[in-house]
Every structure is written in C-alpha cells, then in structure tokens.
Design a protein around this motif. Structure first.
Motif, PDB file in Angstrom:
ATOM      1  N   HIS A 130      19.087  21.089  -0.727  1.00  0.00           N
ATOM      2  CA  HIS A 130      17.783  21.044  -1.230  1.00  0.00           C
ATOM      3  C   HIS A 130      17.369  19.992  -2.157  1.00  0.00           C
ATOM      4  CE1 HIS A 130      17.257  25.149   0.495  1.00  0.00           C
ATOM      5  NE2 HIS A 130      18.505  25.393   0.282  1.00  0.00           N
ATOM      6  N   GLY A 131      18.502  18.980  -2.417  1.00  0.00           N
ATOM      7  CA  GLY A 131      18.125  17.935  -3.322  1.00  0.00           C
ATOM      8  C   GLY A 131      18.219  18.289  -4.693  1.00  0.00           C
ATOM      9  N   ALA A 132      18.595  17.478  -5.552  1.00  0.00           N
ATOM     10  CA  ALA A 132      19.080  17.469  -6.866  1.00  0.00           C
ATOM     11  C   ALA A 132      17.889  18.428  -7.635  1.00  0.00           C
ATOM     12  CB  ALA A 132      19.358  16.421  -7.564  1.00  0.00           C
ATOM     13  N   ASP A 133      16.781  17.905  -7.245  1.00  0.00           N
ATOM     14  CA  ASP A 133      15.502  18.659  -8.100  1.00  0.00           C
ATOM     15  C   ASP A 133      14.673  19.704  -7.203  1.00  0.00           C
ATOM     16  OD1 ASP A 133      14.471  16.665  -6.277  1.00  0.00           O
ATOM     17  OD2 ASP A 133      13.053  15.962  -7.715  1.00  0.00           O
ATOM     18  N   GLY A 134      15.379  19.877  -6.055  1.00  0.00           N
ATOM     19  CA  GLY A 134      14.686  20.973  -5.445  1.00  0.00           C
ATOM     20  C   GLY A 134      13.614  20.144  -4.177  1.00  0.00           C
ATOM     21  N   ASN A 135      13.554  18.917  -3.999  1.00  0.00           N
ATOM     22  CA  ASN A 135      13.124  18.256  -3.066  1.00  0.00           C
ATOM     23  C   ASN A 135      13.870  17.856  -2.039  1.00  0.00           C
ATOM     24  OD1 ASN A 135      10.133  18.160  -4.069  1.00  0.00           O
ATOM     25  ND2 ASN A 135      11.124  17.573  -5.669  1.00  0.00           N
ATOM     26  N   SER A 136      14.137  18.747  -1.038  1.00  0.00           N
ATOM     27  CA  SER A 136      14.979  18.324   0.264  1.00  0.00           C
ATOM     28  C   SER A 136      14.550  17.280   0.800  1.00  0.00           C
ATOM     29  CB  SER A 136      15.028  19.631   0.915  1.00  0.00           C
ATOM     30  OG  SER A 136      13.809  19.925   1.590  1.00  0.00           O
ATOM     31  N   ALA A 137      15.520  16.393   1.387  1.00  0.00           N
ATOM     32  CA  ALA A 137      15.255  15.244   2.221  1.00  0.00           C
ATOM     33  C   ALA A 137      15.016  15.562   3.683  1.00  0.00           C
ATOM     34  CB  ALA A 137      16.337  14.203   1.997  1.00  0.00           C
ATOM     35  N   ALA A 138      15.778  16.626   4.058  1.00  0.00           N
ATOM     36  CA  ALA A 138      15.792  16.851   5.458  1.00  0.00           C
ATOM     37  C   ALA A 138      14.766  18.016   5.700  1.00  0.00           C
ATOM     38  CB  ALA A 138      17.183  17.830   5.794  1.00  0.00           C
ATOM     39  N   PRO A 139      13.920  17.752   6.744  1.00  0.00           N
ATOM     40  CA  PRO A 139      13.005  18.498   7.272  1.00  0.00           C
ATOM     41  C   PRO A 139      13.072  20.104   7.540  1.00  0.00           C
ATOM     42  CG  PRO A 139      13.457  17.060   8.662  1.00  0.00           C
ATOM     43  CD  PRO A 139      14.176  16.531   7.846  1.00  0.00           C
ATOM     44  N   THR A 140      14.355  20.333   7.652  1.00  0.00           N
ATOM     45  CA  THR A 140      14.663  21.611   8.178  1.00  0.00           C
ATOM     46  C   THR A 140      14.860  22.635   6.979  1.00  0.00           C
ATOM     47  OG1 THR A 140      16.806  20.838   8.684  1.00  0.00           O
ATOM     48  CG2 THR A 140      15.610  21.162  10.505  1.00  0.00           C
ATOM     49  N   PHE A 141      15.526  21.874   6.051  1.00  0.00           N
ATOM     50  CA  PHE A 141      15.720  22.435   4.631  1.00  0.00           C
ATOM     51  C   PHE A 141      14.473  22.725   3.775  1.00  0.00           C
ATOM     52  CE2 PHE A 141      20.196  20.758   5.460  1.00  0.00           C
ATOM     53  CZ  PHE A 141      20.604  22.077   5.939  1.00  0.00           C
ATOM     54  N   PRO A 142      13.980  23.712   2.822  1.00  0.00           N
ATOM     55  CA  PRO A 142      12.987  24.016   2.269  1.00  0.00           C
ATOM     56  C   PRO A 142      12.958  23.195   1.076  1.00  0.00           C
ATOM     57  CG  PRO A 142      14.172  25.976   2.339  1.00  0.00           C
ATOM     58  CD  PRO A 142      14.891  25.098   3.267  1.00  0.00           C
ATOM     59  N   LYS A 143      11.798  22.745   0.669  1.00  0.00           N
ATOM     60  CA  LYS A 143      11.530  22.207  -0.762  1.00  0.00           C
ATOM     61  C   LYS A 143      11.684  23.333  -1.627  1.00  0.00           C
ATOM     62  CE  LYS A 143       9.260  17.954   0.641  1.00  0.00           C
ATOM     63  NZ  LYS A 143       8.052  17.270   0.360  1.00  0.00           N
ATOM     64  N   LEU A 144      12.223  23.316  -2.600  1.00  0.00           N
ATOM     65  CA  LEU A 144      12.510  24.504  -3.729  1.00  0.00           C
ATOM     66  C   LEU A 144      11.506  24.254  -5.088  1.00  0.00           C
ATOM     67  CD1 LEU A 144      16.049  25.963  -3.254  1.00  0.00           C
ATOM     68  CD2 LEU A 144      13.755  26.602  -1.986  1.00  0.00           C
ATOM     69  N   ALA A 145      11.364  22.846  -5.216  1.00  0.00           N
ATOM     70  CA  ALA A 145      10.739  22.447  -6.648  1.00  0.00           C
ATOM     71  C   ALA A 145       9.301  23.021  -6.636  1.00  0.00           C
ATOM     72  CB  ALA A 145      10.889  21.024  -6.503  1.00  0.00           C
ATOM     73  N   GLY A 146       9.077  23.720  -7.938  1.00  0.00           N
ATOM     74  CA  GLY A 146       7.548  24.061  -8.028  1.00  0.00           C
ATOM     75  C   GLY A 146       7.170  25.479  -7.331  1.00  0.00           C
ATOM     76  N   GLN A 147       8.367  26.058  -6.784  1.00  0.00           N
ATOM     77  CA  GLN A 147       8.023  27.352  -6.363  1.00  0.00           C
ATOM     78  C   GLN A 147       8.098  28.240  -7.398  1.00  0.00           C
ATOM     79  OE1 GLN A 147       6.640  29.280  -4.034  1.00  0.00           O
ATOM     80  NE2 GLN A 147       7.817  28.106  -2.300  1.00  0.00           N
ATOM     81  N   GLY A 148       7.300  29.509  -7.008  1.00  0.00           N
ATOM     82  CA  GLY A 148       7.147  30.489  -7.875  1.00  0.00           C
ATOM     83  C   GLY A 148       8.583  31.355  -8.196  1.00  0.00           C
ATOM     84  N   GLU A 149       8.903  31.645  -9.365  1.00  0.00           N
ATOM     85  CA  GLU A 149      10.218  32.194  -9.775  1.00  0.00           C
ATOM     86  C   GLU A 149      10.261  33.476  -9.120  1.00  0.00           C
ATOM     87  OE1 GLU A 149      11.690  32.355 -13.894  1.00  0.00           O
ATOM     88  OE2 GLU A 149      10.072  30.937 -14.498  1.00  0.00           O
ATOM     89  N   ARG A 150       9.216  34.278  -9.125  1.00  0.00           N
ATOM     90  CA  ARG A 150       9.301  35.698  -8.442  1.00  0.00           C
ATOM     91  C   ARG A 150       9.608  35.513  -7.146  1.00  0.00           C
ATOM     92  NH1 ARG A 150       4.615  40.411  -9.230  1.00  0.00           N
ATOM     93  NH2 ARG A 150       5.890  42.052  -8.363  1.00  0.00           N
ATOM     94  N   TYR A 151       8.993  34.684  -6.128  1.00  0.00           N
ATOM     95  CA  TYR A 151       9.299  34.424  -4.857  1.00  0.00           C
ATOM     96  C   TYR A 151      10.540  33.770  -4.671  1.00  0.00           C
ATOM     97  CZ  TYR A 151       8.970  32.672  -0.076  1.00  0.00           C
ATOM     98  OH  TYR A 151       9.081  32.432   1.108  1.00  0.00           O
ATOM     99  N   LEU A 152      11.149  33.048  -5.435  1.00  0.00           N
ATOM    100  CA  LEU A 152      12.639  32.317  -5.064  1.00  0.00           C
ATOM    101  C   LEU A 152      13.335  33.489  -5.165  1.00  0.00           C
ATOM    102  CD1 LEU A 152      12.152  28.818  -6.936  1.00  0.00           C
ATOM    103  CD2 LEU A 152      12.734  29.412  -4.238  1.00  0.00           C
ATOM    104  N   ALA A 153      13.393  34.222  -6.307  1.00  0.00           N
ATOM    105  CA  ALA A 153      14.081  35.271  -6.782  1.00  0.00           C
ATOM    106  C   ALA A 153      14.384  36.139  -5.491  1.00  0.00           C
ATOM    107  CB  ALA A 153      14.009  35.810  -8.000  1.00  0.00           C
ATOM    108  N   LYS A 154      13.374  36.452  -5.104  1.00  0.00           N
ATOM    109  CA  LYS A 154      13.134  37.689  -4.006  1.00  0.00           C
ATOM    110  C   LYS A 154      13.843  37.187  -2.638  1.00  0.00           C
ATOM    111  CE  LYS A 154      10.179  40.582  -1.029  1.00  0.00           C
ATOM    112  NZ  LYS A 154      10.948  40.305   0.212  1.00  0.00           N
TER     113      LYS A 154
END
Length: 208
Positions: A39-63
């Motif tokens: 997912h990349g060190a800061d959550g911005n994945s380089a691979a298009p099949t892996f989701p970017k997690l950076a900037g995602q809402g905490e509630r959604y990520l935790a779920k």
C-alpha cells in the motif's frame, strides 16, 4: 435515491456496532509498516490492484480491516496479515492512513464524459444513484457515515470491487460486506462493464 435517505441508511448500517476506539496516528505509523510493501509507505500504493489507503476515513478503514480479519470480506492477498491485530492496533492504523494525503491519477479522456455523468448524475433509467450523493462531489466521502473516499483511487481496483459487489448480488462469490441494506451490491448489479470502467476511470482522476 436522494442523499438524506442514503445518509439515514448508512446510519442504520453502522448502528449497534461497538463504539469506535480513538486511533493514534503516531502509533499507527509503526504498526502500518508491514502494510507498506503493498500500500506504500504513506498509503498511496503504486500497484493499481492494491488500494490507496491515504486520506481514507478512519471509520471505513477500521471496518474493512475488521471485516478482513473476521473473514466477512475475503481478501486472499491479506490472509494472515490482520490475524494478530488488536482493536486498538486497527484503530491506530486507520488513524495513520486517514492522516495522509491521497494522490490523484489520470482519467482516460475517452471515458471522461461518460464516467462524469454516472458519478454526478447516476443512471436514471435503472435507478442507479449518483456516486456523488454518498461519496461527495469531490470524492472525499462521508467519513462520519462510513462512506469511503474515492478520489484518486486506482481504476483497476475500483473496477474489481464493483464487479465483486455485482457478483455477490448475483449469488456468486464476491464482496458482500456492504451491510444488510446491500447498497453497493444493488447499485453494482445494475451497472454494465463499460459503465463500471467509465466511472472507475473518472474516480481515478477526481480531485478532492
């Protein structure tokens, strides 16, 4: 379906769940270190099949992490990765990624008009609501309701998720962790491959 109704449905989806723990982004940085490979060190994945997690809402990520851990959302590539995470670990990791800025990609010019029309206006003749109603016009989502941010997400990943929701709605193996109301399953079920591709490409270039 109008926006107030969608928000009400979202509230019902998450009602009754345990009170969310407060996450610590600083603690989450170290706990998220193993995630960086995909997912990349800061959550911005380089691979298009892996989701970017950076900037995602905490509630959604935790779920999502809880659902992957419990098996409610099967993700073979994540097998074993969440097994030893405590509830606090999950909250901290979610807080870390939520604190990061998401990067934005490019929209395929050939798909821009069609993708924008679906994202902003839905598909009226099939009662597909506008994506913007829940995910906001700029794609930053509705964190309090648990609706994810979409802005800049890899098109390949978004396509895969919409098709997984559609498959589950059709009784096939797919993704079914969108709650009892089946919001995403019912929406994706009404969309063609070309519509999914167009809106996913629009999302990839959408700026918050």
């Amino acid at each position: 379906m109008n926006k107030p109704l969608l928000v009400m449905i979202a509230s019902l989806m998450f009602a009754g769940s345990a009170a969310a723990l407060e996450g610590n982004a600083s603690a989450g940085k170290a706990k998220a270190a193993p995630c960086a490979a995909c997912h990349g060190a800061d959550g911005n994945s380089a691979a298009p099949t892996f989701p970017k997690l950076a900037g995602q809402g905490e509630r959604y990520l935790a779920k999502q992490i809880h659902d992957i851990k419990s098996g409610e959302r099967p993700v073979p590539m994540m097998a074993g990765q969440t097994d030893n995470l405590s509830d606090q670990d999950i909250a901290d990791i979610a807080a870390f990624y939520a604190s990061k800025a998401s990067s934005t990609g490019q929209t395929d010019p050939a798909l821009l008009e069609k993708g924008a029309a679906i994202y902003r206006g839905g598909i009226a003749d099939r009662s597909v609501p506008a994506c913007a109603a829940c995910h906001s016009p700029t794609g930053h989502g509705m964190a309090a309701a648990g609706f994810p941010a979409l802005s800049g997400q890899h098109a390949d990943y978004t396509i895969a998720q919409l098709k997984a929701f559609r498959a589950a709605a059709d009784g096939r193996e797919g993704r079914a962790n969108d709650g009892d109301t089946q919001i995403m399953r019912s929406i994706a079920f009404k969309m063609s491959d070309s519509e999914i591709e167009a809106v996913a490409n629009f999302i990839q270039g959408l700026h918050q």
